[in-house]
Design a protein around this motif. Structure first.
Motif, short mmCIF file in Angstrom:
data_model
loop_
_atom_site.label_atom_id
_atom_site.label_comp_id
_atom_site.label_asym_id
_atom_site.label_seq_id
_atom_site.Cartn_x
_atom_site.Cartn_y
_atom_site.Cartn_z
N UNK A 109 -2.51 -0.54 8.30
CA UNK A 109 -1.24 -1.22 8.04
C UNK A 109 -1.43 -2.71 8.32
N UNK A 110 -1.13 -3.53 7.32
CA UNK A 110 -1.30 -4.98 7.43
C UNK A 110 0.02 -5.70 7.19
N UNK A 111 0.12 -6.89 7.72
CA UNK A 111 1.28 -7.76 7.47
C UNK A 111 0.92 -8.73 6.35
N UNK A 128 11.28 -4.68 6.35
CA UNK A 128 11.93 -4.36 7.62
C UNK A 128 11.36 -3.09 8.26
N UNK A 129 10.31 -2.55 7.65
CA UNK A 129 9.75 -1.29 8.13
C UNK A 129 9.13 -1.46 9.52
N UNK A 130 9.45 -0.55 10.42
CA UNK A 130 8.87 -0.55 11.75
C UNK A 130 7.47 0.05 11.69
N UNK A 131 6.48 -0.68 12.18
CA UNK A 131 5.10 -0.24 12.08
C UNK A 131 4.85 1.09 12.79
N UNK A 132 5.42 1.25 13.99
CA UNK A 132 5.18 2.48 14.73
C UNK A 132 5.78 3.68 14.01
N UNK A 160 -0.52 11.29 -12.39
CA UNK A 160 -1.88 11.16 -11.89
C UNK A 160 -1.84 11.26 -10.38
N UNK A 161 -2.57 12.20 -9.81
CA UNK A 161 -2.53 12.41 -8.37
C UNK A 161 -3.65 11.70 -7.63
N UNK A 162 -3.31 11.03 -6.53
CA UNK A 162 -4.31 10.42 -5.66
C UNK A 162 -4.65 11.37 -4.52
N UNK A 163 -5.92 11.45 -4.17
CA UNK A 163 -6.32 12.20 -3.00
C UNK A 163 -6.02 11.37 -1.75
N UNK A 164 -5.75 12.02 -0.60
CA UNK A 164 -5.42 11.27 0.62
C UNK A 164 -6.46 10.21 0.97
N UNK A 165 -7.75 10.52 0.80
CA UNK A 165 -8.79 9.55 1.17
C UNK A 165 -8.88 8.36 0.21
N UNK A 166 -8.15 8.43 -0.90
CA UNK A 166 -8.14 7.31 -1.85
C UNK A 166 -7.07 6.28 -1.50
N UNK A 167 -6.19 6.63 -0.56
CA UNK A 167 -5.17 5.68 -0.09
C UNK A 167 -5.74 4.99 1.15
N UNK A 168 -5.99 3.69 1.06
CA UNK A 168 -6.73 2.99 2.11
C UNK A 168 -5.86 2.10 3.01
N UNK A 169 -4.81 1.52 2.46
CA UNK A 169 -4.05 0.55 3.26
C UNK A 169 -2.62 0.41 2.76
N UNK A 170 -1.78 -0.12 3.62
CA UNK A 170 -0.42 -0.51 3.25
C UNK A 170 -0.19 -1.91 3.81
#
Length: 231
Positions: A223-225, A203-207, A186-196
């Motif tokens: 991007x949220x913590x 350990x992911x670097x935000x920048x 099932x494919x999501x369109x880019x505009x359907x991805x709202x947040x991470x």
């Protein structure tokens, strides 16, 4: 297991009615209903989501023990309506709605057989009962899991021998816990991805992540913590 759990609860009601009626024809009708339920376990493919983007139990269970991320999606129901055999449903942690429906339909069966029904009348009632039970079994869950606030994307392609009709994609296979599991994409369109949301141990670097998202066509994603205190 959840489907079987739902079926067992429903079976209890149907068996109670079967044992309580004096008319052999009515009792036989309930016996047929039980047989039909056991024969109509529809093949469903399910993707699970949570309405809570930052839940400690979910980090522990599904996101690499807190090192992973939570991706927020927003899917338009209008788009789902255009896809074959696909629906998005909140999980029901209370079986009372389904069990009340089954009880209501069982009462109809008792009343139906008291009025010498036609075969069409019998088929219509039985089909409705089976459809409601099978459909509900995909979105019912033990109330012990209510914290998850789960919603399910359910796909029920038509099975014709070994072929699937009205499916989202060609059938694919993967290895899960030493076994083979089939799935559809099932494919999501880019505009359907709202947040991470970054997990409490992520350990992911935000920048770096922002750069990756921009280059991949997702510059709008927030991007949220995580606010979870991991212990």
């Amino acid at each position: 297991m959840e489907v079987l759990w739902t079926y067992r609860a429903v079976e209890g009601i149907v068996k109670k009615y079967r044992q309580s009626v004096d008319c052999p024809r009515t009792s036989f009708a309930f016996e047929n209903l039980l047989s039909s339920l056991n024969a109509n376990h529809q093949h469903a493919y399910i993707a699970s989501f949570s309405a809570d983007s930052d839940l400690l139990s979910q980090w522990r269970g599904y996101a690499d023990d807190g090192f992973g991320v939570s991706i927020g999606f927003e899917i338009e129901y209008d788009r789902l309506d255009q896809l074959p055999n696909v629906g998005l449903y909140p999980v029901d942690y209370d079986l009372s709605t389904l069990l009340n429906l089954v009880t209501e339909q069982c009462e109809k069966i008792v009343s139906l057989y008291g009025n010498s029904p036609s075969l069409d009348d019998i088929h219509r009632v039985m089909t409705k009962v089976i459809y409601e039970i099978v459909s509900s079994s995909f979105v019912c869950k033990n109330p012990a899991f209510i914290e998850e606030k789960e919603a399910r994307l359910v796909h029920t392609p038509t099975v014709d021998s070994i072929k699937f009709e009205d499916a989202l994609s060609d059938i694919k296979y993967r290895v899960v816990c030493g076994s083979i599991a089939s799935y559809f994409t099932f494919g999501f369109f880019p505009n359907e991805v709202k947040s991470i949301t970054l997990g409490p141990k992520c350990r992911c670097n935000k920048e770096e992540l922002k750069l990756f998202l921009r280059q991949s066509g997702y510059p709008h994603v927030l991007i949220n913590d995580s606010s979870s205190s991991y212990r």
